[in-house]
Design an enzyme around this catalytic site. Structure first.
Site, PDB file in Angstrom:
ATOM      1  CB  CYS A 131      -2.929   6.014  10.476  1.00 17.28           C
ATOM      2  SG  CYS A 131      -4.455   5.054  10.511  1.00 17.28           S
ATOM      3  CB  CYS A 166      -4.763   2.415  -3.964  1.00 22.48           C
ATOM      4  SG  CYS A 166      -4.235   1.014  -4.981  1.00 22.48           S
TER       5      CYS A 166
END
Length: 389
Positions: A347, A202
Site C-alpha cells: 500500500c 489523512c
C-alpha cells in the site's frame, strides 16, 4: 445563548498602534476594548503547526492573542503545502515550529511565540498545559488526542478540539471544570479509540485543503469566545461540517455518569492499539531491496496493490495488480489473488497491506507477505522516478 465568564483577566492597556491594528474588534460590542485586552493577556497552546494548526495560529496571531505556544517537532514537506498555509515553498526542510514562528511575526509583531519542538509526552504534558490558559488540539492521531484530553483534565484547562478527514470536519470544546456545570471531556464523546488501522490517516485517505481553513477558523473562533467570555461556546456540543453537501449541524454530548474519573496518564499507544513496528526481517514483511530481487527472479511473486484506484493512477509498481484492501477484507477480491504462487502486497506505507495480509491469512493463504514501508519506501530506495504523494 449561554456565555461563560471570560477565561482571562484583561491586560492593563493597549498601545496606540494596537488600537489601530485591532480597531475592527474594538468596535464590536461583544469584544470591545475589554475583550481585546483579554486577548492580549491570553496564553494559548496549539498542538501542531499542520493543517489545522496553520489557520488557528494565523488567526489567533492576527486577533492579538499575546502569547502563542506551539508544540511541533516535524519539518515542512512539499506535500504539506496543499493545506498547511502557514508554511511556504522556501520553508521546505525547515522546522515547522520555526517556520510558523516567522510567519506569525509577519502577521503580528506584538505576539510572543514559545516553541516546544518535541513530541508531546505523558511525562511533560500536564506541566506544560498548566502554563497556558487554553489548549487547541488539531492533531491527526488518536494517541495524541487522548493524551491531550487527559492532560487538560488533570491541568484543569479547557481545550478546543478539531478533526478533519477527506471532506468532513468536527469541532468541539471540552472543559471538565467548566463553571456552568457542562463539564465534558473527549472520552465522553469517544470512550474508546477505534481499532488500530481502521481509520485511515489523512496521508492515506486524503483531505481537502480548504477544509483545514474552515475547521481551523471555527476552532480559533471558539478560542476567542472562551478568552473574552463572548457567545455560546461549543461546550457539550459537536459541530459537524460536510464540505461536499455544504451542511453544518451540531449534536449534543452528555457526560457519561458511569465513566471512570481521569486520575493519571497512561500508555496512549497501547490504549489506542498502535501496532508495534516490525523489524525489516520479520517473517511477514519484505524490504524494498528483497522485493526487487524477487521480482527479478525467474518465478516472481504475484504483486498486489491494495490501495484505492485514485492512488494507483498517481503511481504504482510495474507488474502489480490492483485489488483494494476493502475488496480483500469483504471477500469480494480474494479470488483474484492466486493461491498457487507466492504473493506480496503493498500500500502506501504498510498499514493497509498489513490488514490485507491478515484477511488473506484468515482465508487460508500461507505464502503471502507485504512490502515494509509500502510504495513510499519503494520510491525512496528503489525507484525515485515515481512521484511522491
Amino acid at each position: 445563548m449561554t456565555a461563560l465568564p471570560p477565561l482571562v483577566d484583561p491586560a492593563p492597556s493597549l498601545g496606540n498602534d494596537e488600537v489601530a491594528r485591532y480597531s475592527r474588534h474594538l468596535v464590536l460590542p461583544d469584544i470591545g476594548l475589554d475583550g481585546q485586552r483579554r486577548l492580549k493577556a491570553a496564553r494559548v497552546l496549539v498542538i501542531g503547526a499542520g493543517g489545522l494548526g496553520s489557520p488557528v495560529l494565523l488567526y489567533l496571531a492576527a486577533a492579538g492573542v499575546g502569547t502563542l505556544g506551539i508544540v511541533e517537532f516535524d519539518v515542512v514537506e512539499e506535500s504539506n503545502l496543499q493545506r498547511q498555509i502557514i508554511h511556504g515553498q522556501s520553508d521546505i526542510g525547515r522546522s515547522k515550529g520555526a517556520s510558523a514562528r516567522d510567519a506569525i511575526a509577519e502577521v503580528n509583531p506584538h505576539v510572543e511565540v514559545e516553541l516546544h519542538e518535541h513530541a508531546l509526552t505523558r511525562e511533560d504534558a500536564v506541566e506544560l498545559f498548566g502554563r497556558y490558559d487554553l489548549v487547541l488540539d488539531g492533531t491527526d492521531n488518536f494517541a495524541t488526542r487522548y493524551l491531550v484530553n487527559d492532560a487538560a483534565v488533570l491541568a484543569g484547562v479547557p481545550y478546543v478540539w478539531g478533526s478533519i478527514f477527506r471532506f468532513e470536519g468536527q469541532v468541539s470544546v471540552f472543559w471538565e471544570d467548566a463553571p456552568d456545570g457542562r463539564g465534558l471531556n473527549y472520552r465522553d464523546l469517544y470512550p474508546q479509540a477505534p481499532p488500530a488501522g481502521s481509520v485511515p490517516s489523512c496521508a492515506e485517505g486524503g483531505v481537502l485543503g480548504m477544509l483545514c481553513g474552515t475547521v481551523g477558523s471555527i476552532m480559533a473562533t471558539e478560542a476567542v469566545k472562551l478568552i473574552t467570555g463572548t457567545g455560546d461556546p461549543l461546550l457539550g456540543r459537536v459541530l459537524l461540517y460536510d464540505a461536499l453537501r455544504m451542511s453544518v449541524r451540531t449534536v449534543e454530548v452528555r457526560k457519561d455518569p458511569s465513566a471512570a474519573p481521569i486520575t493519571g496518564l497512561v500508555d496512549y499507544e497501547a490504549f489506542c492499539g498502535a501496532p508495534v513496528p516490525e523489524p525489516a526481517a520479520a517473517p511477514d514483511t519484505l524490504s524494498p531491496t528483497a522485493l526487487r530481487d524477487r521480482l527479478a527472479a525467474p518465478e516472481p511473486p504475484v504483486l498486489v496493490d491494495v490501495r484505492e484506484p485514485v492512488e494507483w493512477d498517481i503511481a504504482h509498481i510495474d507488474g502489480a495488480t490492483l485489488i483494494p484492501v476493502g475488496d480483500i477484507e469483504s471477500g469480494s477480491g480474494i479470488d483474484r489473488v492466486p493461491r498457487d504462487r507466492p504473493a506480496v502486497l503493498y500500500c502506501k506505507t504498510g498499514i493497509r497491506s498489513a490488514r490485507a495480509l491478515r484477511a488473506l491469512r484468515d482465508a487460508g493463504f500461507t505464502d503471502v507477505r507485504h512490502l515494509d514501508g509500502g510504495i513510499a519506501a519503494w520510491t525512496r530506495e528503489i525507484d525515485p522516478s515515481l512521484p511522491v504523494y
